[in-house]
Enzyme design. Structure first.
Site, short mmCIF file in Angstrom:
data_model
loop_
_atom_site.label_atom_id
_atom_site.label_comp_id
_atom_site.label_asym_id
_atom_site.label_seq_id
_atom_site.Cartn_x
_atom_site.Cartn_y
_atom_site.Cartn_z
CG ASP A 18 -1.78 1.23 1.34
OD1 ASP A 18 -2.42 1.55 0.32
OD2 ASP A 18 -1.80 1.90 2.38
CB SER A 19 0.16 4.76 -0.74
OG SER A 19 -1.06 4.80 -0.02
CE1 TYR A 50 2.96 5.73 -3.12
CE2 TYR A 50 1.85 3.87 -4.14
CZ TYR A 50 2.97 4.41 -3.54
OH TYR A 50 4.08 3.63 -3.37
CG ASN A 82 -9.19 1.34 -3.21
OD1 ASN A 82 -10.20 0.93 -3.78
ND2 ASN A 82 -8.90 1.01 -1.97
CB THR A 83 -4.27 5.42 -5.40
OG1 THR A 83 -5.24 6.07 -4.56
CG2 THR A 83 -3.74 6.42 -6.39
CB CYS A 192 -9.94 5.30 -0.09
SG CYS A 192 -8.48 5.95 0.72
CB THR A 193 -6.39 1.73 2.21
OG1 THR A 193 -5.86 3.04 2.05
CG2 THR A 193 -5.84 0.80 1.16
CG HIS A 194 -6.75 5.80 5.01
ND1 HIS A 194 -5.97 5.32 3.99
CD2 HIS A 194 -5.90 6.40 5.89
CE1 HIS A 194 -4.70 5.60 4.23
NE2 HIS A 194 -4.63 6.26 5.38
N1 DGL Z 1 -3.97 3.88 0.00
C1 DGL Z 1 -4.61 4.94 -0.76
C2 DGL Z 1 -5.82 4.37 -1.49
O1 DGL Z 1 -6.37 3.35 -1.13
C3 DGL Z 1 -5.00 6.10 0.12
C4 DGL Z 1 -3.84 6.92 0.62
C5 DGL Z 1 -3.08 7.61 -0.48
O2 DGL Z 1 -3.59 8.58 -1.08
O3 DGL Z 1 -1.98 7.17 -0.77
O4 DGL Z 1 -6.23 4.94 -2.47
#
Ligand code: DGL
Length: 279
Positions: A18-19, A50, A82-83, A192-194
Site C-alpha cells: 500500500d502507499s 499516492y 486503491n490508487t 480507499c484503504t482508509h
Molecule cells: N492507500 C490509498 C488508497 O487506497 C489512500 C492513501 C493515499 O492517497 O496514498 O487509495
C-alpha cells in the site's frame, strides 16, 4: 520422503503493499479469512499519499515495490492500495508469472451484484476517481448501472489523525456525501484503504437503505479463491513462536507500528525501514 515443489510454494508468503498504513485494513481481512497465510507487507510511508499523484508516478513506485516483494519470494501479490490498483495494475500484471489480486475489481463486482436501483456511488482519492476505474469495471459487468464517483481527499488525513468518530469528520463527510444522497444511490463503495475505518460515520450519513461495499473484505475473499484455484493455499498454521508476518516501510517505522496496532489485533512489534528507491 522429500518435500515437493508445491509444498514449498504453498508455504511461501503473500506480498501485500500500500502507499502507507491504510493497507492494514486489507491485511486485517486477510488475517481473518486466511489465518494460515504468512504476510509480507510493504507500506510506502515515505512517499504517501499516492492519491494526489500522477498515474506515471504511482506506476513507477508500484513497480519498485513489486520488485522488492518478489525479492522476498512471495507466491502472490495483493495490491491493497486503491490508487495503485487504479493506476498501475495493468502494467504490473503484464509479464508476471505470479497472481496479482487488486482491491478494485472485487469491490466493483460486488457493487454491481448488490445494487437494486442501478445507481452506485464510489468514494475514493482524486487519482482513483479520475481514473474512472470503478466505472469501467462495473459497466463491464452491467452497462446499465450508473456510477457516480466522489473524491474525498480529506478523509485520509482525518483517519490518520485518529478522528474516526469526531464531529469534524461528521461535518466533512456530510458535505462530501450530500450529492450522493441527492442522486439516491443504493450502494456505496468505500474505494480507499482508509475508509472502512470511518464506515460507521459514512453509514450513518448515507442511511440504512444504502449498502456499503468494503473492497478490503472482498479482496481477501478473492485472494482465497485464487490461492485455492492454483493449489497455493498454505494448509498449516505457522509454527508456534515463529513470527508469522513481516512489515516493511520506507520511513517512520514507529508511527507505522503504532497506527497498524490500532487496526489489527496481531500485535506488531517491529517494522523494518528499507530504501525502496534501490529496487
Ligand atoms: N492507500 C490509498 C488508497 O487506497 C489512500 C492513501 C493515499 O492517497 O496514498 O487509495
Amino acid at each position: 520422503m522429500g518435500i515437493t515443489e508445491n509444498e514449498l510454494e504453498r508455504k511461501m508468503p503473500i506480498g501485500v503493499f500500500d502507499s502507507g498504513i491504510g493497507g492494514m485494513t486489507v491485511v486485517r481481512e486477510i488475517m481473518r479469512q486466511l489465518p494460515n497465510e504468512r504476510i509480507i507487507y510493504f507500506g510506502d510511508t515515505a512517499r504517501v499519499p499516492y492519491g494526489s499523484k500522477s498515474k506515471e508516478t504511482v506506476t513507477r513506485y508500484s513497480k519498485q515495490i513489486v520488485r522488492f516483494l518478489r525479492s522476498q519470494h512471495v507466491k502472490a501479490i495483493v495490491v491493497a492500495c486503491n490508487t495503485a490498483s487504479a493506476c498501475a495494475l495493468e502494467e504490473l500484471e503484464r509479464d508476471t508469472d505470479i497472481p496479482f489480486v487488486d482491491v478494485v475489481r472485487p469491490g466493483a463486482k460486488v457493487a454491481a451484484q448488490t445494487t437494486q436501483n442501478g445507481r452506485v456511488g464510489v468514494i475514493a482519492t482524486r487519482a482513483t476517481i479520475g481514473s474512472d476505474i470503478y466505472t469501467t469495471y462495473i459497466r463491464r459487468i452491467n452497462p446499465d448501472i450508473q456510477v457516480i464517483g466522489k473524491a474525498c481527499p480529506l478523509f485520509v488525513p482525518l483517519v490518520e489523525e485518529g478522528l474516526w468518530q469526531d464531529p469534524v469528520t461528521d461535518e466533512i463527510a456530510t458535505r462530501y456525501l450530500s450529492e450522493l444522497i441527492d442522486i439516491d444511490i443504493d450502494t456505496l463503495i468505500l474505494g480507499c484503504t482508509h475508509y472502512p475505518l470511518i464506515r460507521a460515520t459514512v453509514g450513518r450519513i448515507m442511511g440504512e437503505h444504502v449498502t456499503l461495499v468494503n473492497p478490503a473484505y472482498e479482496t481477501a475473499r478473492k485472494l482465497k479463491k485464487v490461492l485455492e484455484a492454483r493449489s497455493l493455499s498454505n494448509p498449516e498454521p505457522a509454527a508456534l513462536g515463529t513470527s508469522q508476518h513481516q512489515f516493511f516501510v520506507s520511513d517512520g517505522a514507529d508511527q507505522f507500528i503504532h497506527f497498524a496496532n490500532s487496526i489489527i489485533k496481531y500485535g506488531i512489534l517491529s517494522a523494518k525501514v528499507i530504501q525502496i528507491e534501490d529496487y
